[in-house]
Scaffold this motif. Structure first.
Motif, PDB file in Angstrom:
ATOM      1  N   GLY A 124      13.436  14.740   5.269  1.00  0.00           N
ATOM      2  CA  GLY A 124      13.294  13.748   4.203  1.00  0.00           C
ATOM      3  C   GLY A 124      14.009  12.443   4.517  1.00  0.00           C
ATOM      4  N   LYS A 125      15.221  12.539   5.070  1.00  0.00           N
ATOM      5  CA  LYS A 125      15.979  11.333   5.424  1.00  0.00           C
ATOM      6  C   LYS A 125      15.281  10.538   6.527  1.00  0.00           C
ATOM      7  CE  LYS A 125      20.515  12.916   3.978  1.00  0.00           C
ATOM      8  NZ  LYS A 125      21.851  13.372   4.392  1.00  0.00           N
ATOM      9  N   ILE A 126      14.691  11.249   7.481  1.00  0.00           N
ATOM     10  CA  ILE A 126      13.981  10.576   8.576  1.00  0.00           C
ATOM     11  C   ILE A 126      12.703   9.920   8.055  1.00  0.00           C
ATOM     12  CG2 ILE A 126      12.756  10.942  10.754  1.00  0.00           C
ATOM     13  CD1 ILE A 126      14.870  13.161  11.342  1.00  0.00           C
ATOM     14  N   ILE A 127      11.977  10.609   7.209  1.00  0.00           N
ATOM     15  CA  ILE A 127      10.725  10.068   6.664  1.00  0.00           C
ATOM     16  C   ILE A 127      10.984   8.794   5.865  1.00  0.00           C
ATOM     17  CG2 ILE A 127       8.904  10.538   4.961  1.00  0.00           C
ATOM     18  CD1 ILE A 127       8.702  13.359   6.124  1.00  0.00           C
ATOM     19  N   GLU A 128      12.145   8.703   5.219  1.00  0.00           N
ATOM     20  CA  GLU A 128      12.488   7.511   4.428  1.00  0.00           C
ATOM     21  C   GLU A 128      12.464   6.225   5.265  1.00  0.00           C
ATOM     22  OE1 GLU A 128      16.226   8.095   2.434  1.00  0.00           O
ATOM     23  OE2 GLU A 128      15.413   9.678   1.146  1.00  0.00           O
ATOM     24  N   TYR A 129      12.669   6.320   6.573  1.00  0.00           N
ATOM     25  CA  TYR A 129      12.628   5.132   7.432  1.00  0.00           C
ATOM     26  C   TYR A 129      11.221   4.551   7.536  1.00  0.00           C
ATOM     27  CZ  TYR A 129      17.396   6.098   9.055  1.00  0.00           C
ATOM     28  OH  TYR A 129      18.752   6.313   9.129  1.00  0.00           O
ATOM     29  N   GLY A 130      10.206   5.321   7.195  1.00  0.00           N
ATOM     30  CA  GLY A 130       8.832   4.832   7.220  1.00  0.00           C
ATOM     31  C   GLY A 130       8.227   4.693   8.607  1.00  0.00           C
ATOM     32  N   MET A 131       8.720   5.502   9.548  1.00  0.00           N
ATOM     33  CA  MET A 131       8.222   5.419  10.928  1.00  0.00           C
ATOM     34  C   MET A 131       7.734   6.776  11.433  1.00  0.00           C
ATOM     35  SD  MET A 131      11.230   2.938  12.369  1.00  0.00           S
ATOM     36  CE  MET A 131      10.327   2.291  13.758  1.00  0.00           C
ATOM     37  N   SER A 132       7.454   7.686  10.529  1.00  0.00           N
ATOM     38  CA  SER A 132       7.006   9.034  10.888  1.00  0.00           C
ATOM     39  C   SER A 132       5.568   9.219  10.425  1.00  0.00           C
ATOM     40  CB  SER A 132       7.907  10.075  10.230  1.00  0.00           C
ATOM     41  OG  SER A 132       9.238   9.927  10.672  1.00  0.00           O
ATOM     42  N   PHE A 133       4.795   9.955  11.228  1.00  0.00           N
ATOM     43  CA  PHE A 133       3.371  10.106  10.956  1.00  0.00           C
ATOM     44  C   PHE A 133       2.946  11.561  11.063  1.00  0.00           C
ATOM     45  CE2 PHE A 133       3.963   5.746  12.032  1.00  0.00           C
ATOM     46  CZ  PHE A 133       3.081   5.071  11.213  1.00  0.00           C
ATOM     47  N   GLY A 134       1.843  11.851  10.376  1.00  0.00           N
ATOM     48  CA  GLY A 134       1.242  13.170  10.442  1.00  0.00           C
ATOM     49  C   GLY A 134      -0.227  13.053  10.783  1.00  0.00           C
ATOM     50  N   CYS A 135      -0.743  14.048  11.485  1.00  0.00           N
ATOM     51  CA  CYS A 135      -2.169  14.129  11.790  1.00  0.00           C
ATOM     52  C   CYS A 135      -2.764  15.268  10.968  1.00  0.00           C
ATOM     53  CB  CYS A 135      -2.392  14.400  13.278  1.00  0.00           C
ATOM     54  SG  CYS A 135      -2.188  12.958  14.308  1.00  0.00           S
ATOM     55  N   TYR A 136      -3.880  14.955  10.324  1.00  0.00           N
ATOM     56  CA  TYR A 136      -4.543  15.911   9.458  1.00  0.00           C
ATOM     57  C   TYR A 136      -5.953  16.175   9.974  1.00  0.00           C
ATOM     58  CZ  TYR A 136      -0.860  14.905   6.055  1.00  0.00           C
ATOM     59  OH  TYR A 136       0.347  14.762   5.435  1.00  0.00           O
TER      60      TYR A 136
ATOM     61  N   LEU B 193      -2.304  19.416   7.494  1.00  0.00           N
ATOM     62  CA  LEU B 193      -1.367  18.810   8.435  1.00  0.00           C
ATOM     63  C   LEU B 193      -1.276  19.684   9.680  1.00  0.00           C
ATOM     64  CD1 LEU B 193       0.679  16.495   8.875  1.00  0.00           C
ATOM     65  CD2 LEU B 193       2.414  17.958   7.859  1.00  0.00           C
ATOM     66  N   VAL B 194      -1.608  19.109  10.848  1.00  0.00           N
ATOM     67  CA  VAL B 194      -1.607  19.877  12.095  1.00  0.00           C
ATOM     68  C   VAL B 194      -0.618  19.334  13.114  1.00  0.00           C
ATOM     69  CG1 VAL B 194      -3.999  20.599  11.781  1.00  0.00           C
ATOM     70  CG2 VAL B 194      -3.508  18.564  13.137  1.00  0.00           C
ATOM     71  N   GLY B 195      -0.092  18.124  12.874  1.00  0.00           N
ATOM     72  CA  GLY B 195       0.867  17.537  13.812  1.00  0.00           C
ATOM     73  C   GLY B 195       1.804  16.586  13.095  1.00  0.00           C
ATOM     74  N   VAL B 196       3.073  16.602  13.508  1.00  0.00           N
ATOM     75  CA  VAL B 196       4.093  15.750  12.907  1.00  0.00           C
ATOM     76  C   VAL B 196       4.823  15.004  14.009  1.00  0.00           C
ATOM     77  CG1 VAL B 196       6.245  15.723  11.576  1.00  0.00           C
ATOM     78  CG2 VAL B 196       4.428  17.329  10.976  1.00  0.00           C
ATOM     79  N   GLY B 197       4.933  13.687  13.853  1.00  0.00           N
ATOM     80  CA  GLY B 197       5.695  12.864  14.790  1.00  0.00           C
ATOM     81  C   GLY B 197       6.744  12.079  14.019  1.00  0.00           C
ATOM     82  N   LEU B 198       7.990  12.504  14.121  1.00  0.00           N
ATOM     83  CA  LEU B 198       9.069  11.802  13.432  1.00  0.00           C
ATOM     84  C   LEU B 198       9.590  10.668  14.300  1.00  0.00           C
ATOM     85  CD1 LEU B 198      11.159  14.778  11.955  1.00  0.00           C
ATOM     86  CD2 LEU B 198       9.306  13.497  10.877  1.00  0.00           C
TER      87      LEU B 198
END
Length: 198
Positions: free
Chosen positions: A71-83, A88-93
């Motif tokens: 959650g703290k990392i996602i708050e930076y607004g630079m993380s993405f997910g592939c659907y 959701l099949v992939g997460v890139g923080l």
């Protein structure tokens, strides 16, 4: 016990009907169908309501993470997910960092780089371009914030000889992806650092 058979078993030859397919029809069936096309993958910037799903995917990929950390990392607004099909099949923080290009170290001063966490991709979707999509999206996010670098630590053990040669011969998919996308590799005290100027 003597049993007499009055009729012989059916010895007539069975007529088999052979259907010869039309050559044109056969050629059409040979067409290769991609199981996953980049057009079928939806990419989305992760938000607070994606934390639970992101953690599930990461844990399935052997990441030891908590919802609080993600959650703290996602708050930076630079993380993405592939659907794929809304799953959701992939997460890139990714998160902001400061890279010192002379010393090849990460410091805590002014942000000039994005740090790329290894992407988590569900096994069923491995080898289908998900990592590349996540890498490109995070690089775009860093460029939009006027960051100069994308950085990632690959591993702590330093290979003997050339890092590039090692990656070409025995590197993981992710390491080969970084190599193909123009990243440079440096031996540091913390391990091998991959760096790309954006």
């Amino acid at each position: 016990m003597n049993v007499e058979f009055k009729e012989k078993a059916d010895t007539k030859e069975e007529k088999k009907k052979i259907i010869v397919p039309d050559v044109k029809e056969k050629e059409e069936k040979k067409e290769f169908v991609h199981l996953l096309d980049e057009d079928q993958v939806e990419v989305k910037k992760l938000a607070a309501d994606d934390i639970e799903d992101a953690v599930k995917v990461m844990r399935k990929c052997s990441f030891e993470v908590t919802e609080n950390e993600v959650g703290k990392i996602i708050e930076y607004g630079m993380s993405f997910g592939c659907y794929v099909n809304r799953m959701l099949v992939g997460v890139g923080l990714g998160w902001p960092a400061n890279f010192d290009p002379e010393k090849k170290i990460i410091t805590s001063r002014n942000y000039n780089a994005i740090y790329l966490e290894d992407p988590a991709v569900l096994l069923m979707y491995e080898g289908r371009g998900i990592r590349r999509i996540l890498l490109k999206e995070r690089e775009k996010a860093a460029s939009s914030k006027n960051f100069s670098y994308a950085i990632a630590y690959l591993y702590e053990d330093l290979p003997k000889g050339s890092i590039v040669e090692y990656i070409k011969e025995a590197g993981s998919q992710l390491e080969k992806l970084y190599l193909s996308e123009g990243y440079e590799f440096f031996k540091t005290e913390r391990g091998v650092l991959a760096v790309k100027r954006l």
